[in-house]
Design an enzyme around this catalytic site. Structure first.
Site, mmCIF file in Angstrom:
data_model
loop_
_atom_site.group_PDB
_atom_site.id
_atom_site.type_symbol
_atom_site.label_atom_id
_atom_site.label_comp_id
_atom_site.label_asym_id
_atom_site.label_seq_id
_atom_site.Cartn_x
_atom_site.Cartn_y
_atom_site.Cartn_z
ATOM 1 N N HIS A 135 1.572 5.359 -1.686
ATOM 2 C CA HIS A 135 1.204 6.544 -2.470
ATOM 3 C C HIS A 135 2.481 7.150 -3.041
ATOM 4 C CE1 HIS A 135 -2.906 6.670 -0.805
ATOM 5 N NE2 HIS A 135 -2.324 6.189 0.277
ATOM 6 N N HIS A 173 -4.521 -0.713 5.768
ATOM 7 C CA HIS A 173 -4.075 0.031 6.958
ATOM 8 C C HIS A 173 -5.025 -0.103 8.140
ATOM 9 C CE1 HIS A 173 -6.794 2.797 4.987
ATOM 10 N NE2 HIS A 173 -5.902 3.283 4.152
ATOM 11 N N HIS A 181 0.871 -1.200 0.000
ATOM 12 C CA HIS A 181 0.000 0.000 0.000
ATOM 13 C C HIS A 181 0.897 1.236 0.000
ATOM 14 C CE1 HIS A 181 -3.800 2.188 1.367
ATOM 15 N NE2 HIS A 181 -2.872 3.130 1.273
ATOM 16 N N LYS A 200 -9.352 -0.240 -5.926
ATOM 17 C CA LYS A 200 -9.403 0.391 -4.609
ATOM 18 C C LYS A 200 -10.761 1.037 -4.365
ATOM 19 C CE LYS A 200 -7.956 2.064 -0.726
ATOM 20 N NZ LYS A 200 -6.771 2.659 -0.170
ATOM 21 N N ASP A 206 1.500 2.625 3.581
ATOM 22 C CA ASP A 206 0.641 3.797 3.403
ATOM 23 C C ASP A 206 1.486 5.074 3.417
ATOM 24 O OD1 ASP A 206 -1.632 5.270 2.936
ATOM 25 O OD2 ASP A 206 -2.353 5.189 4.996
HETATM 26 C C1 NCD Z 1 -3.519 8.994 2.208
HETATM 27 C C2 NCD Z 1 -3.067 10.061 1.192
HETATM 28 O O1 NCD Z 1 -2.514 11.072 1.613
HETATM 29 O O2 NCD Z 1 -3.239 9.839 -0.001
HETATM 30 N N1 NCD Z 1 -3.540 9.596 3.509
HETATM 31 C C3 NCD Z 1 -3.525 8.948 4.701
HETATM 32 O O3 NCD Z 1 -3.670 9.593 5.738
HETATM 33 N N2 NCD Z 1 -3.336 7.643 4.779
HETATM 34 C C4 NCD Z 1 -4.830 8.424 1.802
HETATM 35 C C5 NCD Z 1 -5.211 7.165 2.543
HETATM 36 O O4 NCD Z 1 -4.627 6.103 2.354
HETATM 37 O O5 NCD Z 1 -6.151 7.226 3.365
HETATM 38 ZN ZN ZN Z 2 -3.229 5.100 1.705
#
Ligand code: NCD
Ligand code: ZN
Length: 347
Positions: A15, A174, A13, A99, A247
């Protein structure tokens, strides 16, 4: 144990964002992980196979040649996603999951699904094709307290969804609560869960006691200590159903350190070290490799990585803020000392 070598981890996971942010952050993940499930919550989101392919090409370009890192792409479900699009995604070798963001649940989720129980044709197509559904498991009902949103999601949405779709494969992303741990354990092999390093390390006091610390603000929000304890038990549990998903979610410094700071912790620079520190403190370093490198590939039906990662008990200071275009991004725990240092071994 002051040194151990494990199979190279994967991040289930992650970003990476886009543009200059992508270019600045992707190398941190590639330095540790073999693969990562790439979150599709760009602006605008990655909702079609064509967009996912194009995003993958941009990630590969940002990585440069011989990075050894494989981005595993995902699609972002909206109210308009069709069963045909799911079938196309399942037939595309670079797409590994879709997702589900309940609309409004988190960063860039505005285009998500308004009613997750009203996407039956999509869920049916996922069931038929075996493509996993990755779930941001929080309700958005404003009357539900933010600390209860995950537990309520399980009751109101996830449990009925799994009941109606016995062959649907799901990852609860998460997870942050004892209820989520218990729910994953109550289900069969078709349900897995990712756990972040920050939710294993900290409870909500870290974010709120003695001052409000925006770098600890992420969604789902940090919970009380008894929930962290349940996550620790899950991470070392031999079921094989819990696996690493950082995450890691970079945001510009000014967007985090703000009167209305946004959610997300940028953990990628030292992700595996943070997990090692947690497992070490539990006396469970022998369980680390299953969590970081074996359980995820098994769930996704992929081979484990051939490369190895060495972890040494050698303190390091978490890097200073990095530059991304005109912005800075502050790594989680930036400037603090952590116990372990990871290095990827040559093939
Ligand atoms: C994530 C993001 O910033 O894209 N933020 C987070 O707090 N985890 C989005 C997500 O996974 O909820
Ligand atoms: Zn995330």
């Amino acid at each position: 144990m002051s040194e151990l070598t494990i199979r190279q981890p994967d991040d289930w996971h992650l970003h990476l964002r886009d543009g200059t942010m992508l270019e600045s952050v992707v190398g941190f993940s590639a330095r540790q992980c073999g693969r990562a499930i790439i979150m599709p919550n760009l602006v605008p989101p990655v909702t079609s196979v064509t967009e996912a392919r194009a995003y993958r090409d941009r990630i590969l370009a940002a990585l440069g040649p011989d990075s050894g890192f494989t981005p595993l792409m995902t699609l972002y479900l909206t109210d308009r996603t069709t069963a045909t699009e799911i079938e196309q995604a399942a037939a595309e070798p670079h797409i590994h999951a879709v997702k589900l963001y309940p609309a409004g649940a988190t960063t860039n989720s505005e285009n998500g699904v308004t009613d997750p129980l009203a996407i039956e044709p999509v869920l049916g197509a996922l069931e038929r094709t075996g493509l996993p559904l990755l779930v941001h498991g929080e309700v958005v009902d404003p009357t539900v307290d933010i600390f209860d949103r995950e537990a309520v999601f399980i009751e109101r949405v996830l449990a009925p969804m799994l009941e109606r779709h016995p062959d649907l494969r799901v990852v609860m992303e998460h997870i942050t609560t004892a209820q989520a741990v218990a729910f994953v354990r109550s289900q069969g092999e078709r349900l897995g869960a990712t756990i972040t390093a920050h939710h294993l390390m900290f409870n909500r006091n870290a974010m709120l006691a003695g001052g409000i610390r925006p770098h600890y603000y992420c969604l789902p929000i940090l919970k009380r200590e008894k929930h962290r304890e349940a996550l620790l038990e899950a991470a070392i549990d031999p079921s094989g159903r819990f696996f690493m998903g950082t995450d890691s979610a970079p945001h510009p410094k000014g967007a985090k350190e703000s009167a209305c700071g946004c959610a997300g912790a940028f953990t990628a620079p030292v992700a595996v070290e943070l997990y090692a520190q947690v497992f070490d403190q539990l006396g469970a370093l022998d369980r680390l490799e299953a969590f970081t490198s074996l359980n995820g590939p098994r769930f996704y039906g992929l081979p484990v990585n051939e490369r190895r990662l060495k972890l040494e008990r050698r303190p390091q200071v978490v890097p200073e803020p990095i530059t991304a275009g005109n912005d800075h991004v502050v790594p989680f725990l930036s400037g603090e000392s952590i116990d372990w240092t990871a290095s990827l071994l040559d093939e």
